[in-house]
Scaffold this active site. Structure first.
Site, PDB file in Angstrom:
ATOM      1  N   GLY A   8      42.254  46.817  33.635  1.00  0.00           N
ATOM      2  CA  GLY A   8      41.892  45.388  33.638  1.00  0.00           C
ATOM      3  C   GLY A   8      40.482  45.235  33.086  1.00  0.00           C
ATOM      4  O   GLY A   8      39.695  44.394  33.537  1.00  0.00           O
ATOM      5  N   GLN A  12      36.191  39.471  33.496  1.00  0.00           N
ATOM      6  CA  GLN A  12      34.786  39.129  33.675  1.00  0.00           C
ATOM      7  C   GLN A  12      33.972  40.336  34.158  1.00  0.00           C
ATOM      8  O   GLN A  12      32.912  40.645  33.630  1.00  0.00           O
ATOM      9  CB  GLN A  12      34.632  37.972  34.677  1.00  0.00           C
ATOM     10  CG  GLN A  12      33.218  37.409  34.732  1.00  0.00           C
ATOM     11  CD  GLN A  12      32.886  36.701  36.036  1.00  0.00           C
ATOM     12  OE1 GLN A  12      33.596  36.836  37.027  1.00  0.00           O
ATOM     13  NE2 GLN A  12      31.816  35.933  36.025  1.00  0.00           N
ATOM     14  N   ASP A  34      43.416  48.049  29.109  1.00  0.00           N
ATOM     15  CA  ASP A  34      43.752  46.631  29.296  1.00  0.00           C
ATOM     16  C   ASP A  34      45.026  46.333  28.509  1.00  0.00           C
ATOM     17  O   ASP A  34      45.424  47.093  27.630  1.00  0.00           O
ATOM     18  CB  ASP A  34      42.597  45.751  28.787  1.00  0.00           C
ATOM     19  CG  ASP A  34      42.643  44.354  29.383  1.00  0.00           C
ATOM     20  OD1 ASP A  34      41.974  44.141  30.412  1.00  0.00           O
ATOM     21  OD2 ASP A  34      43.357  43.490  28.852  1.00  0.00           O
ATOM     22  N   TYR A 143      46.083  33.811  46.108  1.00  0.00           N
ATOM     23  CA  TYR A 143      45.066  34.812  45.749  1.00  0.00           C
ATOM     24  C   TYR A 143      44.573  35.509  47.025  1.00  0.00           C
ATOM     25  O   TYR A 143      44.498  36.734  47.097  1.00  0.00           O
ATOM     26  CB  TYR A 143      43.925  34.102  45.034  1.00  0.00           C
ATOM     27  CG  TYR A 143      42.746  34.967  44.654  1.00  0.00           C
ATOM     28  CD1 TYR A 143      42.862  35.970  43.698  1.00  0.00           C
ATOM     29  CD2 TYR A 143      41.489  34.740  45.222  1.00  0.00           C
ATOM     30  CE1 TYR A 143      41.770  36.728  43.332  1.00  0.00           C
ATOM     31  CE2 TYR A 143      40.385  35.496  44.842  1.00  0.00           C
ATOM     32  CZ  TYR A 143      40.531  36.489  43.899  1.00  0.00           C
ATOM     33  OH  TYR A 143      39.444  37.255  43.530  1.00  0.00           O
ATOM     34  N   LYS A 147      44.783  39.336  48.339  1.00  0.00           N
ATOM     35  CA  LYS A 147      43.569  40.102  48.659  1.00  0.00           C
ATOM     36  C   LYS A 147      43.664  40.736  50.054  1.00  0.00           C
ATOM     37  O   LYS A 147      43.300  41.897  50.231  1.00  0.00           O
ATOM     38  CB  LYS A 147      42.321  39.222  48.530  1.00  0.00           C
ATOM     39  CG  LYS A 147      41.930  38.930  47.088  1.00  0.00           C
ATOM     40  CD  LYS A 147      41.619  40.217  46.328  1.00  0.00           C
ATOM     41  CE  LYS A 147      41.348  40.054  44.862  1.00  0.00           C
ATOM     42  NZ  LYS A 147      41.348  41.323  44.112  1.00  0.00           N
TER      43      LYS A 147
HETATM   44  C1  AKB Z   1      37.574  33.020  42.417  1.00  0.00           C
HETATM   45  O1  AKB Z   1      36.889  31.997  42.463  1.00  0.00           O
HETATM   46  O2  AKB Z   1      38.816  33.025  42.468  1.00  0.00           O
HETATM   47  C2  AKB Z   1      36.862  34.341  42.329  1.00  0.00           C
HETATM   48  C3  AKB Z   1      36.634  34.935  43.690  1.00  0.00           C
HETATM   49  C4  AKB Z   1      35.636  34.348  44.593  1.00  0.00           C
HETATM   50  O3  AKB Z   1      37.262  35.890  44.025  1.00  0.00           O
HETATM   51  N1  AKB Z   1      35.626  34.180  41.648  1.00  0.00           N
END
Ligand code: AKB
Length: 319
Positions: A8, A12, A34, A143, A147
């Protein structure tokens, strides 16, 4: 010397971690991988060893790992929080698919594996101020769900199989080199570009919404230092809270005004990103990272702002 693979690599963090790892460990010891073709990548990535690979293609990853005698992997594959809400199934497939592949490969090939978690691993029922290392984690974004799952899987592979998994919970990352894509904290990068180009920014996050943020040099330092740390001192192992600054939109605007006095800001709130931001901590407590492996950030809001404006002004003037 370590032999490192960064998966990856064009995102960023990867775009700057790869050159930094090459500076620290040597050009020949760092492989960037990548999905993108070499022609789509920044010269800093393809000037060294580059392998095109899909992180969901485990046999291809194994081939690269064997070809280059890799012993350590940085897994930077992720769809971020805002784009994740538009494509939740894809977010799960990519974020967890890549991690499961790499955990299995790490187990079979005795590799060390760095996987970043995020402030996104917390949710609205988490204590918001001085958020402890060990606390309630009931995130409401996909997300965040990936995580927390990732944190637990990394702990599991360490406990069950002895895989040397390590990681930190990153705040929003601010960089002068590569733009983030699809995150909730992206406003804190966009604002610098707009301040320099137009002297004005329309912010999608409400005033008073605090989030942890970090300047890229500190982010790179955290990723490298936790992998170099003496693990006999670890009480935790994965997903250390790491913090350096916490601010809300009015505060970053005030810091920019010190350098660009005519800067102005107004608001046009994005309800999705605002909702995610409100579910995240105001400010994490990173005392475990400080005690267990010596984490210490360098930048605060003012020093980062001066650096960002100096670097971006020079670059944008040339463009
Ligand atoms: C996001 O905003 O999704 C990321 C993070 C805080 O993991 N920058």
């Amino acid at each position: 010397m370590k032999k490192i693979l960064v998966v990856g690599a064009s995102g960023q963090i990867g775009s700057e971690l790869v050159p930094e790892l090459r500076r620290v460990y040597g050009e020949d010891n760092v492989v960037a991988a990548d999905l993108k073709e070499p022609s789509q990548l920044a010269p800093t990535l393809v000037n060294g060893i580059y392998e095109q690979a899909d992180a969901l293609d485990a046999p291809r990853l194994v081939e690269i790992i064997k070809k280059h005698n890799i012993d350590s992997v940085y897994n930077l594959v992720a769809l971020l929080s805002s784009v994740g809400e538009q494509k939740p199934q894809l977010s799960w497939k990519i974020n967890i698919g890549a991690l499961v592949n790499l955990l299995e490969i790490a187990r079979e090939n005795h590799l060390a594996l760095f996987t970043p978690s995020s402030i996104g691993a917390f949710g609205p029922t988490t204590p918001k101020d001085n958020t402890p290392q060990d606390t309630i984690q009931r995130p409401t974004s996909i997300y965040g769900v990936t995580k927390v799952t990732g944190e637990l899987l990394c702990d599991y592979y360490f406990k069950k199989y002895g895989v040397d998994t390590r990681g930190v919970r990153f705040p929003g990352i601010i960089s002068s080199v590569t733009l983030p894509g699809g995150g909730t904290t992206d406003y804190a990068v966009d604002i610098y570009y707009e301040a320099i180009k137009k002297g004005h920014y329309t912010c999608y996050i409400k005033p008073g919404t605090y989030m942890d943020m970090m300047y890229m040099p500190d982010c790179l330092k955290a990723a490298i230092d936790v992998m170099e740390a003496d693990s006999s001192k670890f009480i935790h192992r994965n997903c250390f809270n790491v913090a350096s600054m916490s601010f809300e939109p009015e505060q970053i605007a005030a810091a920019i005004k010190k350098v660009i006095p005519g800067f102005t800001m107004d608001y046009d709130i994005d309800p999705v990103r605002q909702g995610i931001a409100e579910s995240w901590p105001n400010k994490m407590d990173d005392s475990c990272a400080r005690a267990e492996w010596g984490w210490k950030p360098t930048y605060d809001l003012d020093s980062m702002t001066e650096d960002m404006i100096r670097i971006l002004s020079a670059r944008l003037k040339k463009a």
